[in-house]
Every structure is written in C-alpha cells, then in structure tokens.
Write an enzyme that holds these catalytic residues in place. Structure first.
Site, PDB file in Angstrom:
ATOM      1  N   ASP A  13      46.464  44.287  34.527  1.00  0.00           N
ATOM      2  CA  ASP A  13      45.738  45.437  33.294  1.00  0.00           C
ATOM      3  C   ASP A  13      46.294  45.140  32.192  1.00  0.00           C
ATOM      4  OD1 ASP A  13      42.971  44.918  34.846  1.00  0.00           O
ATOM      5  OD2 ASP A  13      44.058  47.020  35.494  1.00  0.00           O
ATOM      6  N   LYS A  16      47.123  40.261  29.723  1.00  0.00           N
ATOM      7  CA  LYS A  16      47.182  38.976  29.669  1.00  0.00           C
ATOM      8  C   LYS A  16      46.569  37.596  29.379  1.00  0.00           C
ATOM      9  CE  LYS A  16      47.836  39.648  34.823  1.00  0.00           C
ATOM     10  NZ  LYS A  16      47.649  40.901  34.744  1.00  0.00           N
ATOM     11  N   GLY A  40      40.613  39.630  36.467  1.00  0.00           N
ATOM     12  CA  GLY A  40      39.495  39.720  35.820  1.00  0.00           C
ATOM     13  C   GLY A  40      40.238  39.737  34.348  1.00  0.00           C
ATOM     14  N   HIS A  41      40.162  39.050  33.231  1.00  0.00           N
ATOM     15  CA  HIS A  41      40.171  39.190  32.168  1.00  0.00           C
ATOM     16  C   HIS A  41      39.344  38.667  31.063  1.00  0.00           C
ATOM     17  CE1 HIS A  41      41.942  35.282  33.937  1.00  0.00           C
ATOM     18  NE2 HIS A  41      41.398  35.114  32.793  1.00  0.00           N
ATOM     19  N   GLN A 218      47.120  39.757  38.554  1.00  0.00           N
ATOM     20  CA  GLN A 218      47.545  41.547  38.908  1.00  0.00           C
ATOM     21  C   GLN A 218      49.009  42.202  38.238  1.00  0.00           C
ATOM     22  OE1 GLN A 218      46.610  39.710  41.412  1.00  0.00           O
ATOM     23  NE2 GLN A 218      43.883  40.200  40.839  1.00  0.00           N
TER      24      GLN A 218
HETATM   25  P1  IMP Z   1      42.960  44.185  46.401  1.00  0.00           P
HETATM   26  O1  IMP Z   1      43.557  42.984  46.093  1.00  0.00           O
HETATM   27  O2  IMP Z   1      41.316  44.314  45.816  1.00  0.00           O
HETATM   28  O3  IMP Z   1      43.334  44.299  48.235  1.00  0.00           O
HETATM   29  O4  IMP Z   1      43.436  45.513  46.185  1.00  0.00           O
HETATM   30  C1  IMP Z   1      44.659  46.167  46.067  1.00  0.00           C
HETATM   31  C2  IMP Z   1      45.160  47.007  44.957  1.00  0.00           C
HETATM   32  O5  IMP Z   1      45.594  46.254  43.887  1.00  0.00           O
HETATM   33  C3  IMP Z   1      44.052  47.709  44.362  1.00  0.00           C
HETATM   34  O6  IMP Z   1      44.922  49.151  44.003  1.00  0.00           O
HETATM   35  C4  IMP Z   1      43.806  47.138  43.327  1.00  0.00           C
HETATM   36  O7  IMP Z   1      42.783  48.659  42.278  1.00  0.00           O
HETATM   37  C5  IMP Z   1      44.903  46.642  42.175  1.00  0.00           C
HETATM   38  N1  IMP Z   1      43.752  45.110  41.698  1.00  0.00           N
HETATM   39  C6  IMP Z   1      43.693  44.313  42.544  1.00  0.00           C
HETATM   40  N2  IMP Z   1      43.600  42.877  41.205  1.00  0.00           N
HETATM   41  C7  IMP Z   1      44.283  43.709  40.166  1.00  0.00           C
HETATM   42  C8  IMP Z   1      43.961  43.514  38.450  1.00  0.00           C
HETATM   43  O8  IMP Z   1      43.411  42.614  38.905  1.00  0.00           O
HETATM   44  N3  IMP Z   1      43.999  44.239  38.109  1.00  0.00           N
HETATM   45  C9  IMP Z   1      44.703  45.859  38.527  1.00  0.00           C
HETATM   46  N4  IMP Z   1      44.437  46.425  39.665  1.00  0.00           N
HETATM   47  C10 IMP Z   1      44.160  45.258  40.837  1.00  0.00           C
END
Ligand code: IMP
Length: 423
Positions: A13, A16, A40-41, A218
C-alpha cells in the site's frame, strides 16, 4: 532495452499504482509477476478513479499487459475486473495470461478462511482471497495451472483429482467438484484466447529492445522468506520475484524502483516495530486515507523505518526510491525516523528472523523538525520547505539510495521528479 521493476518497500500500500501509472507511459509492456487479487491499487484515469486488483495499470495506456506465471489468478475476479473496465470504456483486448499461472478456485478461499478461524487470535489477517492455499498447492504440485484450466477435459480430470485429496485433508469442508466445474468452465472458455507462454512474448520484447515494466504487488516486508514470517503473503513481492515469476532472467532488470511512504503502514496482524497509535497516528490515517483497498480495514500507522527500507534496498537492488504521501506529514511539529533497532542492549540494522525477537526490538529514533507550509503545489525539490528537504535527504542517506521522485498529493500532477528514472 530496459526492464523496470516497481517494488513496494514496506508492508504494501505504498502507492505503487501512481508510480506504475507514471512509468507505463514509457513502457511497451506492463507485467504483474506475483500475488493475486489480494492486491489493490487505485488509479485515476480520464477523471475517474479505478480500483484494480489483478490487471496491471498499463491497461489504461493501451499497452500489452501480462499476468505472468508467478501469479495466482482467480478467473471469476479477473473477468469481473475486465467487464468493469470495459463498461467504463477501457479496452482489455491486450491482456495475455501465462499458461503457467496458477488458478484460484473456490476451495482455496474456503480453506483460507477456515485456516484463519483455526488460528484464532493468532490469525494472520489474510485477505481471504485464497492466495496462501493456492501457492501451497503449487508447491505441493497439485495446483491447476491456466494451461490445464482452459482445456475442458483436463480441467475436469484435475479438479476431481485435487478435490479428492482436499476432502481427505479437510473433512469439515464440503467441496462440490461438479458445481465448480460447471461454473468455472465458462470462465475458462472466456479466458482461453488470452492464455499463452508469456515468457516467449517477454523474451521477444527484450530482443526487440522494448521497455518492460514489472509491477510488484504487496511489499517486501510481506515477502515469504524475508518478511515478518509467518505474517507475510505467500510470494516474493520484491525484484527477486521477477525472474521466477516471469521466466525471464534477472539481468533484464535495469532499474529497480523502491516505493515507500514518507511514514509506514501495515494491514493485518504481525510485528511492526515503529507502530504508534495516538492522535498523530489518527491524523496520519485520516490525512492519508489509510484504509485497505481490498478489505477496507483501517491501516496501522508507524514512523518511517530505515531498517525495513534498507532490507528492501538489499533484496531488490534498488536503484532509486519514490517517496509517496509526503504531504500527509505536513503540520507535524516533529517527525521521527527509526535508524536502527535495539535488541538485548545492542544496536542492530537488520530484522531478526523470528516474530518473538522482532517484537522485542526497540526502535532507535532520530527526531527531525517538521514543516507547516502547504506542499501540495510544489513542483520541484528546491521549492520544498527546508525541513521537508532535510527529511528526504536524511531518508536517502539512511537507505543509501537516491530519490527518483516524491509525491505531494493524489493527482498525477502532484508527482515531483528529482532524478528521471529513464533518461
Ligand atoms: P494474503 O496475501 O491474503 O495471504 O494475506 C497475508 C498478509 O498480507 C495479510 O497481513 C494481508 O493483510 C497482507 N496483504 C496481502 N495483500 C496486501 C496488499 O496488497 N497490501 C497490504 N497488505 C497486503
């Protein structure tokens, strides 16, 4: 020829989308190489705000966009995103999908949610999009890849085989192979014309001297190896993910751009050394609209952490940084920067490998005077108030990395170039 990678250098977040949007005008192809619709962007285009989860932002400039093999793709979510773009006048004809990308199916999401419930108060706070369970299947060699998915007979056979295993592993969950097949074969037929060996397409592009932009999702602190394990995602969000996630060697990456916020945020659970939660944190959360794009959760707030960003620089060989949301810090009397951690009486400059030790780390802070002037109209580094200049320079010094640009607001015009990424 140039290969530029945009790397989230904190916990995701970082903004990007804005940088990839800026860079996509210089690129011929834009590629996503890891993750799925956990990302998500938001991007502003033609006066409208779009929220994308799977499709790279290059789609707006009409470039070829590739969803490469390192991704885990929910076909239903992808088609919904395409329709959403089409309804808003954006063409999706130029999308290619790797035949090696793994497919997220409903059981992955069910397992994700189920495992989170089992973890109870120790849950990871995943997005419940099935990301982890899909990568687990990939490495357990029982995943279904796009190439199989779009072959109806093969898809049916593989689905039956996998669900037979899943039923034994998760007797509590009910998986219905016929229902999944009947719904998803339609999605497969829709996506089939876009599925190919995208590594060949990328290789040809490099041979022709084209510019390829790799869009990370991420952030490096969520990296499966070097993040705050186990509170991580299941892929490699940094530049290390590009090669394995695209089938293209690392030498093709000529520029590695670290995206950082002028402070730090995190969503989900897990250690966060510079986190604080007082009225300043509240102010930053509101001024920076720090709520998750995918899950809408309020983001946790912390000061800028040079240990974290240095780790990203090391892992991704950052050639420069983009510092986002600098304007959010306007108005603060003083701003803290974490320069190191103190653990067992010693100063350390790398993140310990265990959550237990990261939680015991005390940030070593430096305090810098803030600025009160509105910086949202600033057009050059020189125009910044002296304290904002000092803050940026100190970050650059601590991270041993030059600054490419900084951002002072959500608008495209509010991006200030310090050093051109591609001259
Ligand atoms: P997962 O990717 O859904 O398995 O989540 C694993 C961890 O990564 C959790 O703490 C989510 O909140 C975090 N996470 C996954 N995608 C994002 C993102 O795009 N931005 C910020 N945190 C993310």
């Amino acid at each position: 020829m140039a290969g530029i990678v945009v790397v989230g250098s904190q916990w995701g977040d970082e903004g990007k989308g804005k940088v990839t949007d800026y860079l996509s005008s210089k690129a011929d192809i834009v590629v996503r190489y890891q993750g799925g619709n956990n990302a998500g962007h938001s991007i502003e285009f033609g006066g409208k705000k779009f929220a994308l989860k799977l499709i790279p932002s290059g789609v707006f400039s009409g470039h070829q966009v590739i969803l490469a093999n390192g991704m885990v793709i929910n076909p239903k979510a992808l088609i919904e995103e395409m329709h959403y773009l089409n309804e808003n006048g954006v063409s999706t004809d130029q999308i290619l999908i790797s035949d090696r990308a793994h497919v997220i199916l409903p059981y992955h999401m069910e397992i994700d949610a189920f495992q989170e419930t089992l973890r109870g108060k120790n849950n990871i706070g995943t997005t419940k999009k099935g990301i982890g369970p899909c990568y687990v299947d990939k490495y357990a060699r029982i995943g279904i890849r796009m190439g199989e998915f779009v072959d109806e007979t093969l898809f049916y056979e593989r689905l039956k085989e996998v669900l037979a295993l899943k039923k034994r592993e998760y007797p509590e969950l009910a998986f219905d192979a016929e229902a999944i097949f009947n719904e998803y074969k339609e999605y497969a037929a829709f996506l089939k014309p876009m599925v190919c060996d995208t590594a060949i397409v990328l290789d040809e592009a490099f041979q022709e001297g084209k510019t390829v932009l790799f869009e990370g999702a991420q952030g490096t602190m969520l990296d499966i190896d070097y993040g705050t394990y186990p509170f991580v995602t299941s892929s490699h969000p940094g530049a290390t993910g590009v090669s394995e996630g695209t089938g293209i060697g690392p030498i093709n990456i000529t520029h590695s751009v670290g995206i950082i916020k002028a402070y730090t945020t995190r969503v989900g659970a897990g250690p966060f050394p510079t986190e604080f939660d007082d009225e300043i944190a509240h102010h930053i959360r509101e001024a920076g609209h720090e709520y998750g794009t995918v899950t809408k959760r309020p983001r946790r707030i912390g000061w800028f952490d040079a240990v974290v960003v240095n780790q990203s620089r090391r892992m991704s060989s950052l050639t420069g940084m983009a510092i986002m949301l600098l304007d959010v810090l306007t108005g603060l009397d003083t701003i803290k920067i974490c320069t190191a951690y103190r653990l067992d009486g010693k100063e350390i400059h790398g993140l310990p490998s265990t959550v237990k030790d990261i939680e015991r780390c005390e940030p070593v802070y430096e305090e810098m005077p803030g600025w009160k002037e509105d910086i949202t109209h600033v057009k050059s580094f020189e125009e910044l108030p002296v304290n904002a200049k000092n803050y940026l320079n100190r970050i650059s010094e601590l991270v041993h990395c030059p600054i490419y640009l900084f951002s002072v607001g959500p608008d495209r015009e509010q991006t200030v170039i310090v050093n051109e990424i591609m001259k």
